[in-house]
Design a protein around this motif. Structure first.
Motif, PDB file in Angstrom:
ATOM      1  N   UNK A   2       0.851  -1.186   0.000  1.00  0.00           N
ATOM      2  CA  UNK A   2       0.000   0.000   0.000  1.00  0.00           C
ATOM      3  C   UNK A   2       0.892   1.242   0.000  1.00  0.00           C
ATOM      4  N   UNK A   3       0.985   1.908  -1.165  1.00  0.00           N
ATOM      5  CA  UNK A   3       1.893   3.049  -1.299  1.00  0.00           C
ATOM      6  C   UNK A   3       1.494   4.201  -0.385  1.00  0.00           C
ATOM      7  N   UNK A   4       0.196   4.411  -0.224  1.00  0.00           N
ATOM      8  CA  UNK A   4      -0.258   5.492   0.636  1.00  0.00           C
ATOM      9  C   UNK A   4       0.132   5.271   2.078  1.00  0.00           C
ATOM     10  N   UNK A   5      -0.032   4.041   2.549  1.00  0.00           N
ATOM     11  CA  UNK A   5       0.348   3.723   3.926  1.00  0.00           C
ATOM     12  C   UNK A   5       1.857   3.872   4.107  1.00  0.00           C
ATOM     13  N   UNK A   6       2.626   3.437   3.108  1.00  0.00           N
ATOM     14  CA  UNK A   6       4.085   3.554   3.166  1.00  0.00           C
ATOM     15  C   UNK A   6       4.492   5.026   3.240  1.00  0.00           C
ATOM     16  N   UNK A   7       3.840   5.852   2.446  1.00  0.00           N
ATOM     17  CA  UNK A   7       4.123   7.287   2.466  1.00  0.00           C
ATOM     18  C   UNK A   7       3.789   7.888   3.833  1.00  0.00           C
ATOM     19  N   UNK A   8       2.653   7.511   4.388  1.00  0.00           N
ATOM     20  CA  UNK A   8       2.261   8.034   5.703  1.00  0.00           C
ATOM     21  C   UNK A   8       3.270   7.653   6.790  1.00  0.00           C
ATOM     22  N   UNK A   9       3.725   6.411   6.766  1.00  0.00           N
ATOM     23  CA  UNK A   9       4.683   5.960   7.770  1.00  0.00           C
ATOM     24  C   UNK A   9       6.036   6.656   7.609  1.00  0.00           C
ATOM     25  N   UNK A  10       6.447   6.884   6.368  1.00  0.00           N
ATOM     26  CA  UNK A  10       7.705   7.592   6.129  1.00  0.00           C
ATOM     27  C   UNK A  10       7.615   9.041   6.577  1.00  0.00           C
ATOM     28  N   UNK A  11       6.487   9.670   6.310  1.00  0.00           N
ATOM     29  CA  UNK A  11       6.295  11.048   6.764  1.00  0.00           C
ATOM     30  C   UNK A  11       6.297  11.129   8.287  1.00  0.00           C
ATOM     31  N   UNK A  12       5.641  10.171   8.944  1.00  0.00           N
ATOM     32  CA  UNK A  12       5.618  10.171  10.409  1.00  0.00           C
ATOM     33  C   UNK A  12       7.028  10.035  10.970  1.00  0.00           C
ATOM     34  N   UNK A  13       7.820   9.151  10.355  1.00  0.00           N
ATOM     35  CA  UNK A  13       9.198   8.983  10.810  1.00  0.00           C
ATOM     36  C   UNK A  13       9.998  10.272  10.588  1.00  0.00           C
ATOM     37  N   UNK A  14       9.884  10.875   9.407  1.00  0.00           N
ATOM     38  CA  UNK A  14      10.637  12.097   9.099  1.00  0.00           C
ATOM     39  C   UNK A  14      10.208  13.255   9.991  1.00  0.00           C
ATOM     40  N   UNK A  15       8.917  13.353  10.269  1.00  0.00           N
ATOM     41  CA  UNK A  15       8.444  14.415  11.165  1.00  0.00           C
ATOM     42  C   UNK A  15       9.064  14.260  12.555  1.00  0.00           C
ATOM     43  N   UNK A 118      10.610   6.536   0.125  1.00  0.00           N
ATOM     44  CA  UNK A 118      12.020   6.173   0.316  1.00  0.00           C
ATOM     45  C   UNK A 118      12.834   7.432   0.591  1.00  0.00           C
ATOM     46  N   UNK A 119      12.687   8.423  -0.262  1.00  0.00           N
ATOM     47  CA  UNK A 119      13.484   9.642  -0.116  1.00  0.00           C
ATOM     48  C   UNK A 119      13.174  10.355   1.201  1.00  0.00           C
ATOM     49  N   UNK A 120      11.909  10.434   1.551  1.00  0.00           N
ATOM     50  CA  UNK A 120      11.513  11.138   2.776  1.00  0.00           C
ATOM     51  C   UNK A 120      12.075  10.441   4.013  1.00  0.00           C
ATOM     52  N   UNK A 121      11.933   9.129   4.090  1.00  0.00           N
ATOM     53  CA  UNK A 121      12.408   8.409   5.274  1.00  0.00           C
ATOM     54  C   UNK A 121      13.927   8.464   5.391  1.00  0.00           C
ATOM     55  N   UNK A 144      10.331  -2.618   3.764  1.00  0.00           N
ATOM     56  CA  UNK A 144       9.476  -2.265   2.623  1.00  0.00           C
ATOM     57  C   UNK A 144      10.137  -1.207   1.739  1.00  0.00           C
ATOM     58  N   UNK A 145      10.803  -0.242   2.366  1.00  0.00           N
ATOM     59  CA  UNK A 145      11.486   0.795   1.590  1.00  0.00           C
ATOM     60  C   UNK A 145      12.650   0.210   0.798  1.00  0.00           C
ATOM     61  N   UNK A 146      13.343  -0.764   1.360  1.00  0.00           N
ATOM     62  CA  UNK A 146      14.440  -1.415   0.641  1.00  0.00           C
ATOM     63  C   UNK A 146      13.912  -2.119  -0.601  1.00  0.00           C
ATOM     64  N   UNK A 147      12.774  -2.776  -0.472  1.00  0.00           N
ATOM     65  CA  UNK A 147      12.157  -3.427  -1.635  1.00  0.00           C
ATOM     66  C   UNK A 147      11.870  -2.403  -2.729  1.00  0.00           C
ATOM     67  N   UNK A 148      11.294  -1.261  -2.354  1.00  0.00           N
ATOM     68  CA  UNK A 148      10.991  -0.203  -3.328  1.00  0.00           C
ATOM     69  C   UNK A 148      12.276   0.336  -3.944  1.00  0.00           C
ATOM     70  N   UNK A 160      23.106  11.436  -8.776  1.00  0.00           N
ATOM     71  CA  UNK A 160      22.102  12.471  -9.043  1.00  0.00           C
ATOM     72  C   UNK A 160      21.131  12.535  -7.877  1.00  0.00           C
ATOM     73  N   UNK A 161      20.469  11.408  -7.604  1.00  0.00           N
ATOM     74  CA  UNK A 161      19.521  11.351  -6.493  1.00  0.00           C
ATOM     75  C   UNK A 161      20.079  10.580  -5.301  1.00  0.00           C
ATOM     76  N   UNK A 162      20.939   9.605  -5.572  1.00  0.00           N
ATOM     77  CA  UNK A 162      21.525   8.794  -4.511  1.00  0.00           C
ATOM     78  C   UNK A 162      22.975   8.489  -4.859  1.00  0.00           C
ATOM     79  N   UNK A 163      23.780   8.203  -3.822  1.00  0.00           N
ATOM     80  CA  UNK A 163      25.187   7.859  -4.036  1.00  0.00           C
ATOM     81  C   UNK A 163      25.310   6.378  -4.380  1.00  0.00           C
ATOM     82  N   UNK A 164      26.532   5.972  -4.679  1.00  0.00           N
ATOM     83  CA  UNK A 164      26.805   4.557  -4.957  1.00  0.00           C
ATOM     84  C   UNK A 164      26.597   3.738  -3.684  1.00  0.00           C
ATOM     85  N   UNK A 165      26.175   2.488  -3.813  1.00  0.00           N
ATOM     86  CA  UNK A 165      26.014   1.634  -2.627  1.00  0.00           C
ATOM     87  C   UNK A 165      27.345   1.464  -1.889  1.00  0.00           C
TER      88      UNK A 165
END
Length: 199
Positions: A2-15, A118-121, A144-148, A160-165
C-alpha cells in the motif's frame, strides 16, 4: 504494498526526526556531503512539495517553490498538506490508479508515492544524524522501503539522487542497515562519508 500507507509511515518517521532540530543548528554537516542541515531540510521540503503537487494537482512542476525562512515549519506544513491530499485521492476510489505528469512523462501515482516515501524516510534519518540523535528507521518500514529502492533506484539515479552503494558490515545486517548502505550511507551512529557523499 500500500503506497499510501508507506508514504504516511515515512512522513511520520521524518516528522519525528525534524522535531529534534534545534535553533541555530542549520549549519551542521549532514551525511549528504553537499548539504548542511538547512539545505537538507530545504531539499526535503522540495520533495514533499513535489509529491503534494503530484497528488493534489496531477502534475509535478519542474521548478521548486522558493525556500521558506523556517524550513522546519515549512516541512511540517507541507507534510500535513500532502497527507490531506492523499486522503482525498485515496477516498475517491477511482476505477484506475491516477497518473501524474512529470515534465513530458506520465507516472502512476502509487509508484511515485512509494519512491517519495524512500526519499523522505532516508532524509529523515540524515536529519537525525546531523542532530546527533539516534532514530533508527523501524525495521518493517525499512524492509518495505528497501524493496521499493531495489525496484526503482537504478544506475541513472546514482550521483544524481543517490550515491553509490556501500558495503554493510557483517555485524550490521538488519533492513535499515541494508537500506542505508544501498542508498550510499554508512549504517551506524553519525558515520558520515568523507568526500562526495550520498544525496
Amino acid at each position: 504494498m500500500n503506497s499510501g500507507e508507506l508514504l504516511e509511515r515515512s512522513l511520520a518517521y521524518a516528522l519525528g526526526s525534524v522535531a529534534v532540530v534545534v535553533p541555530g543548528s542549520l549549519g551542521r554537516p549532514t551525511p549528504c556531503a553537499h548539504w548542511d542541515l538547512g539545505e537538507l531540510l530545504g531539499h526535503l521540503d522540495d520533495s514533499v512539495d513535489a509529491l503534494y503537487e503530484g497528488v493534489a494537482e496531477g502534475r509535478v512542476g519542474l521548478c521548486p517553490t522558493p525556500r521558506a525562512a523556517d524550513p522546519v515549519c515549512a516541512f511540517r506544513e507541507r507534510a500535513c498538506a500532502l497527507l490531506g491530499a492523499w486522503a482525498v485521492v485515496s477516498g475517491a476510489v477511482p476505477s484506475a490508479e491516477p497518473s501524474v505528469r512529470v515534465g513530458d512523462q506520465s507516472l502512476d501515482i502509487g509508484p511515485l508515492a512509494a519512491v517519495g516515501a524512500v526519499e523522505i524516510a532516508v532524509h529523515g534519518w540524515d536529519v537525525a544524524q546531523a542532530c546527533e540523535r539516534s532514530r533508527p528507521i523501524p525495521p518493517a518500514l525499512a524492509g518495505e522501503l528497501l524493496f521499493v529502492a531495489r525496484e526503482f533506484v537504478g544506475d541513472a539515479d546514482r550521483g544524481v539522487r543517490f550515491a553509490e552503494p556501500v558495503g554493510v558490515p557483517s555485524s550490521r545486517s538488519g533492513p535499515e542497515d541494508r537500506l542505508l548502505a544501498f542508498l550510499g550511507r554508512r549504517p551506524g551512529p553519525r558515520r558520515f562519508l568523507s568526500g562526495p557523499g550520498p544525496y
